[in-house]
Design an enzyme around this catalytic site. Sequence first.
Site, PDB file in Angstrom:
ATOM      1  N   SER A 144      92.678  65.093   7.244  1.00  0.00           N
ATOM      2  CA  SER A 144      93.794  64.970   6.307  1.00  0.00           C
ATOM      3  C   SER A 144      94.090  63.489   6.192  1.00  0.00           C
ATOM      4  O   SER A 144      93.734  62.709   7.088  1.00  0.00           O
ATOM      5  CB  SER A 144      95.038  65.696   6.848  1.00  0.00           C
ATOM      6  OG  SER A 144      96.205  65.340   6.137  1.00  0.00           O
ATOM      7  N   TYR A 157     102.174  67.180  13.223  1.00  0.00           N
ATOM      8  CA  TYR A 157     100.969  67.509  12.458  1.00  0.00           C
ATOM      9  C   TYR A 157     100.069  66.278  12.370  1.00  0.00           C
ATOM     10  O   TYR A 157      98.860  66.354  12.606  1.00  0.00           O
ATOM     11  CB  TYR A 157     101.370  67.987  11.063  1.00  0.00           C
ATOM     12  CG  TYR A 157     100.215  68.270  10.132  1.00  0.00           C
ATOM     13  CD1 TYR A 157      99.465  69.433  10.259  1.00  0.00           C
ATOM     14  CD2 TYR A 157      99.891  67.379   9.113  1.00  0.00           C
ATOM     15  CE1 TYR A 157      98.409  69.700   9.393  1.00  0.00           C
ATOM     16  CE2 TYR A 157      98.844  67.638   8.245  1.00  0.00           C
ATOM     17  CZ  TYR A 157      98.104  68.796   8.388  1.00  0.00           C
ATOM     18  OH  TYR A 157      97.058  69.052   7.533  1.00  0.00           O
ATOM     19  N   LYS A 161      96.226  65.510  13.747  1.00  0.00           N
ATOM     20  CA  LYS A 161      95.151  65.071  12.848  1.00  0.00           C
ATOM     21  C   LYS A 161      94.604  63.706  13.254  1.00  0.00           C
ATOM     22  O   LYS A 161      93.401  63.444  13.083  1.00  0.00           O
ATOM     23  CB  LYS A 161      95.665  65.045  11.407  1.00  0.00           C
ATOM     24  CG  LYS A 161      95.960  66.436  10.843  1.00  0.00           C
ATOM     25  CD  LYS A 161      94.699  67.304  10.812  1.00  0.00           C
ATOM     26  CE  LYS A 161      94.910  68.609  10.078  1.00  0.00           C
ATOM     27  NZ  LYS A 161      93.668  69.399   9.950  1.00  0.00           N
TER      28      LYS A 161
END
Length: 284
Positions: A144, A157, A161
Amino acid sequence: MRTAVVTGAGSGLGRASALELARRGFAVWAADIDAAAAARTAADVAALAGPGGGPAPEAHAATLDVRDETDCRSLAAAVLADAERLDLWVNNAGVFFTGPAWEQTAAQRRAMLEVNALGVINGTLAALEPMRAAGRGHVVNVVSLAGLVAPPGEVVYAASKHAALAFSLGTQFDLRRAGERGVRVSALCPDGIWTPMIEDKLDDPEAAGSFSGRLLRVEEVAREVARLAERPRPVASVPRRRGALVRLFDLLPGPSMRLLPLVMWDARRRQRAYKRRIEAGRWP
């Protein structure tokens, strides 16, 4: 026939990637923790016309919990036993919760770290065992843009990542150090994608960072997965210019902090605009 495993293939980008790879001649194992969703994707793959009007692509469904290393290794062994080769493994499974870290539950934080980071590690290592033995193969880890920068409201998050990106790059370095030139690991870093992961976040200001660029459709990112499989690179951003832009925020944290209110105001503006377009049926 080349073989590919796609995790998180029951919906969203995973499903689109399974279909795109099948169109390009891969036999696809659609893997998901939701067995019924995996089976639906495998059925959709099998219903495709084969490349050049040939026979339908080969499709398989697998139930997989990427948090379980044994599960991942068992799937790799099953593919090898059935097809006698494993060419591509796409680690796509992921989960996403928003909000400041101190407002999230321990279960939410753990889920993101276990699925998004540990799941990538488990899948990569499961795939590397037969690939290294064969001297060829490619692992594509869907990371991402949050692996390149930490958007406010999405920091755990982003931490998961960042870990996935570091593992992908470091593993590629270690493969080269070990003289393994036929086995590749790539990280794909797309901008926000319109998937079930964010479809319920149009009114969530903590998710505004995911709407700060051009919201991507799953089909266009799936094509990038397939292109990366054909022409491996260590890291690929989608769109490429956004990858370069967000890296500036990490390189210049002081100025970035001063610009943050303006950046988040614009992200929230874009999020509201997407909501109006989607509710009016004008997108996607």
